[in-house]
Design an enzyme around this catalytic site. Structure first.
Site, PDB file in Angstrom:
ATOM      1  N   HIS A 165      20.544  -5.282 -32.242  1.00 13.45           N
ATOM      2  CA  HIS A 165      19.792  -6.176 -31.348  1.00 13.45           C
ATOM      3  C   HIS A 165      19.785  -7.565 -31.976  1.00 13.45           C
ATOM      4  O   HIS A 165      19.085  -7.805 -32.956  1.00 13.45           O
ATOM      5  CB  HIS A 165      18.363  -5.604 -31.195  1.00 13.45           C
ATOM      6  CG  HIS A 165      17.419  -6.461 -30.427  1.00 13.45           C
ATOM      7  ND1 HIS A 165      16.054  -6.227 -30.405  1.00 13.45           N
ATOM      8  CD2 HIS A 165      17.617  -7.547 -29.634  1.00 13.45           C
ATOM      9  CE1 HIS A 165      15.459  -7.127 -29.646  1.00 13.45           C
ATOM     10  NE2 HIS A 165      16.375  -7.946 -29.172  1.00 13.45           N
ATOM     11  N   MET A 217      17.525 -11.107 -36.946  1.00 10.96           N
ATOM     12  CA  MET A 217      16.745 -12.316 -36.631  1.00 10.96           C
ATOM     13  C   MET A 217      17.234 -13.492 -37.459  1.00 10.96           C
ATOM     14  O   MET A 217      17.567 -13.334 -38.633  1.00 10.96           O
ATOM     15  CB  MET A 217      15.271 -12.063 -36.960  1.00 10.96           C
ATOM     16  CG  MET A 217      14.709 -10.837 -36.269  1.00 10.96           C
ATOM     17  SD  MET A 217      13.012 -10.552 -36.767  1.00 10.96           S
ATOM     18  CE  MET A 217      12.664  -9.049 -35.825  1.00 10.96           C
ATOM     19  N   ASP A 259      11.772  -1.800 -25.903  1.00 11.35           N
ATOM     20  CA  ASP A 259      11.571  -2.103 -27.326  1.00 11.35           C
ATOM     21  C   ASP A 259      10.269  -2.876 -27.498  1.00 11.35           C
ATOM     22  O   ASP A 259      10.113  -3.964 -26.937  1.00 11.35           O
ATOM     23  CB  ASP A 259      12.768  -2.964 -27.784  1.00 11.35           C
ATOM     24  CG  ASP A 259      12.738  -3.340 -29.262  1.00 11.35           C
ATOM     25  OD1 ASP A 259      11.838  -2.892 -29.989  1.00 11.35           O
ATOM     26  OD2 ASP A 259      13.661  -4.095 -29.663  1.00 11.35           O
ATOM     27  N   MET A 272      18.771 -11.161 -32.217  1.00 15.40           N
ATOM     28  CA  MET A 272      17.784 -12.189 -31.829  1.00 15.40           C
ATOM     29  C   MET A 272      18.230 -13.499 -32.475  1.00 15.40           C
ATOM     30  O   MET A 272      17.670 -13.957 -33.476  1.00 15.40           O
ATOM     31  CB  MET A 272      16.390 -11.758 -32.290  1.00 15.40           C
ATOM     32  CG  MET A 272      15.814 -10.624 -31.440  1.00 15.40           C
ATOM     33  SD  MET A 272      14.444  -9.769 -32.213  1.00 15.40           S
ATOM     34  CE  MET A 272      15.349  -8.471 -33.080  1.00 15.40           C
ATOM     35  N   ASP A 315      17.495  -4.615 -36.001  1.00 13.17           N
ATOM     36  CA  ASP A 315      16.992  -5.904 -35.511  1.00 13.17           C
ATOM     37  C   ASP A 315      17.487  -7.039 -36.385  1.00 13.17           C
ATOM     38  O   ASP A 315      17.177  -7.100 -37.574  1.00 13.17           O
ATOM     39  CB  ASP A 315      15.453  -5.890 -35.518  1.00 13.17           C
ATOM     40  CG  ASP A 315      14.905  -5.030 -34.405  1.00 13.17           C
ATOM     41  OD1 ASP A 315      15.283  -5.258 -33.241  1.00 13.17           O
ATOM     42  OD2 ASP A 315      14.105  -4.121 -34.706  1.00 13.17           O
ATOM     43  N   HIS A 356      18.367   1.619 -34.405  1.00 10.35           N
ATOM     44  CA  HIS A 356      18.152   0.273 -33.846  1.00 10.35           C
ATOM     45  C   HIS A 356      18.017  -0.724 -35.001  1.00 10.35           C
ATOM     46  O   HIS A 356      17.153  -0.582 -35.866  1.00 10.35           O
ATOM     47  CB  HIS A 356      16.898   0.278 -32.986  1.00 10.35           C
ATOM     48  CG  HIS A 356      16.648  -0.999 -32.252  1.00 10.35           C
ATOM     49  ND1 HIS A 356      17.295  -1.327 -31.075  1.00 10.35           N
ATOM     50  CD2 HIS A 356      15.817  -2.038 -32.517  1.00 10.35           C
ATOM     51  CE1 HIS A 356      16.860  -2.502 -30.647  1.00 10.35           C
ATOM     52  NE2 HIS A 356      15.971  -2.968 -31.510  1.00 10.35           N
ATOM     53  N   SER A 366      13.647   1.912 -34.945  1.00  2.32           N
ATOM     54  CA  SER A 366      13.920   0.549 -35.417  1.00  2.32           C
ATOM     55  C   SER A 366      13.692   0.486 -36.920  1.00  2.32           C
ATOM     56  O   SER A 366      12.565   0.660 -37.396  1.00  2.32           O
ATOM     57  CB  SER A 366      12.994  -0.452 -34.727  1.00  2.32           C
ATOM     58  OG  SER A 366      13.039  -1.678 -35.433  1.00  2.32           O
ATOM     59  N   MET A 426      12.151  -6.089 -23.395  1.00  4.94           N
ATOM     60  CA  MET A 426      11.232  -6.279 -24.518  1.00  4.94           C
ATOM     61  C   MET A 426       9.789  -6.155 -24.019  1.00  4.94           C
ATOM     62  O   MET A 426       9.392  -6.835 -23.068  1.00  4.94           O
ATOM     63  CB  MET A 426      11.411  -7.676 -25.137  1.00  4.94           C
ATOM     64  CG  MET A 426      12.746  -7.919 -25.825  1.00  4.94           C
ATOM     65  SD  MET A 426      13.095  -6.807 -27.198  1.00  4.94           S
ATOM     66  CE  MET A 426      11.681  -7.052 -28.263  1.00  4.94           C
TER      67      MET A 426
HETATM   68  C1  DX5 Z   1      10.876  -6.864 -32.394  1.00 11.94           C
HETATM   69  C2  DX5 Z   1      11.973  -5.853 -32.560  1.00 11.94           C
HETATM   70  C3  DX5 Z   1      11.559  -4.435 -32.389  1.00 11.94           C
HETATM   71  C4  DX5 Z   1      10.526  -3.952 -33.371  1.00 11.94           C
HETATM   72  C5  DX5 Z   1       9.837  -2.757 -32.777  1.00 11.94           C
HETATM   73  O1  DX5 Z   1      11.435  -8.137 -32.429  1.00 11.94           O
HETATM   74  O2  DX5 Z   1      12.991  -6.098 -31.611  1.00 11.94           O
HETATM   75  O3  DX5 Z   1      12.703  -3.589 -32.424  1.00 11.94           O
HETATM   76  O4  DX5 Z   1      11.065  -3.601 -34.602  1.00 11.94           O
HETATM   77  O5  DX5 Z   1       8.823  -2.372 -33.659  1.00 11.94           O
HETATM   78  P1  DX5 Z   1       7.548  -1.570 -33.171  1.00 11.94           P
HETATM   79  O6  DX5 Z   1       8.031  -0.258 -32.627  1.00 11.94           O
HETATM   80  O7  DX5 Z   1       6.754  -1.453 -34.416  1.00 11.94           O
HETATM   81  O8  DX5 Z   1       6.886  -2.406 -32.096  1.00 11.94           O
HETATM   82 ZN    ZN Z   2      14.670  -4.644 -31.389  1.00 11.44          ZN
END
Ligand code: DX5
Ligand code: ZN
Length: 231
Positions: free
Chosen positions: A77, A48, A186, A79, A46, A44, A19, A148
């Site tokens: 991903h 947001m 994740d 969100m 993320d 990956h 990620s 998650m």
């Molecule tokens: C959280 C993200 C994850 C996050 C994982 O909202 O979806 O992908 O970056 O990070 P670690 O591995 O540090 O928990």
């Molecule tokens: Zn993620």
């Protein structure tokens, strides 16, 4: 650049998905190249919106800027409260796979169909508080399910072990489909917690902090994750 949907990868293999939320954003391209060279199976990403989760990360221009760094699939991903309007921009930016949240607004069947029509693979995910049954209407329309194991929004949180039974339950549901579907996890994954989720039936391991902040370096961290199913 050709698209590389996750349907090109075997759901029988343990796959790693670093990620980039945990990367050094001042040298994002170099950090992505480093994990790709170290054998990451996908990157990956993320996304947001400051509404679905209380944080902001990056948008299509950043994804597009780093796209030329590697051929590794970009696993995006989302969100987002309203993912629908953002599918085309992320496909144009170079996504190979897009996962949406079951708690998002919109016609999720139509959004999953739109993702697959672009040549990307499609995924569905759920917050820790959402039961596995919420995914049932969508399992026939996805190439990967993401469980998650932290509340989405931030990297570096602790693994929620109470989600492990949900991973096993979804694995059973996916096996009953009779078609290969990846099961990704994740949040808070390191070698120890990854072993637990793989034992429960996961095959795709998202890891941010434990890869990009690994004292032994990203190559060692990814090799250790890839080997968690071995004795
Ligand atoms: C959280 C993200 C994850 C996050 C994982 O909202 O979806 O992908 O970056 O990070 P670690 O591995 O540090 O928990
Ligand atoms: Zn993620």
């Amino acid at each position: 650049m050709a698209r590389h949907p996750l349907t090109e990868l075997s759901s029988q293999d343990i796959l790693t998905a670093p990620s980039i939320l945990a990367a050094d954003f001042a040298r994002l391209g170099e950090d992505i190249a480093a994990v790709a060279t170290a054998g990451a199976d996908m990157i990956h990403v993320d996304i947001m919106d400051g509404h679905f989760v209380p944080n902001l990360s990056m948008g299509p221009p950043v994804v597009k800027a780093v796209r030329p760094v590697t051929d590794a699939p970009f696993d995006v991903h989302l969100m987002l409260t309203d993912p629908g309007p953002y599918i085309a921009p992320f496909v144009a930016a170079g996504a190979d796979h897009i996962t949406i949240h079951v708690e998002s607004n919109g016609d999720l069947h139509a959004i999953l169909a739109e993702i697959r029509a672009t040549g990307c693979s499609a995924g569905i995910t759920l917050r820790p508080g959402t039961p596995a049954a919420a995914l049932l209407p969508y399992l026939g329309e996805v190439d990967m399910v993401l469980v998650m194991t932290v509340e989405p929004g931030f990297g570096g949180q602790s693994f929620m072990a109470d989600q492990v039974p949900k991973i096993a339950e979804i694995r059973r549901q996916l096996d009953a489909l009779g078609r290969p579907v990846h099961l990704q996890v994740d949040g808070g994954l390191n070698v120890e917690t990854a072993r637990t989720v793989v034992a429960a039936g996961a095959n795709v391991l998202v890891a941010g902090s434990s890869v990009f902040r690994a004292p032994e370096g990203v190559a060692g961290a990814l090799a250790a994750l890839r080997a968690v199913d071995q004795a």
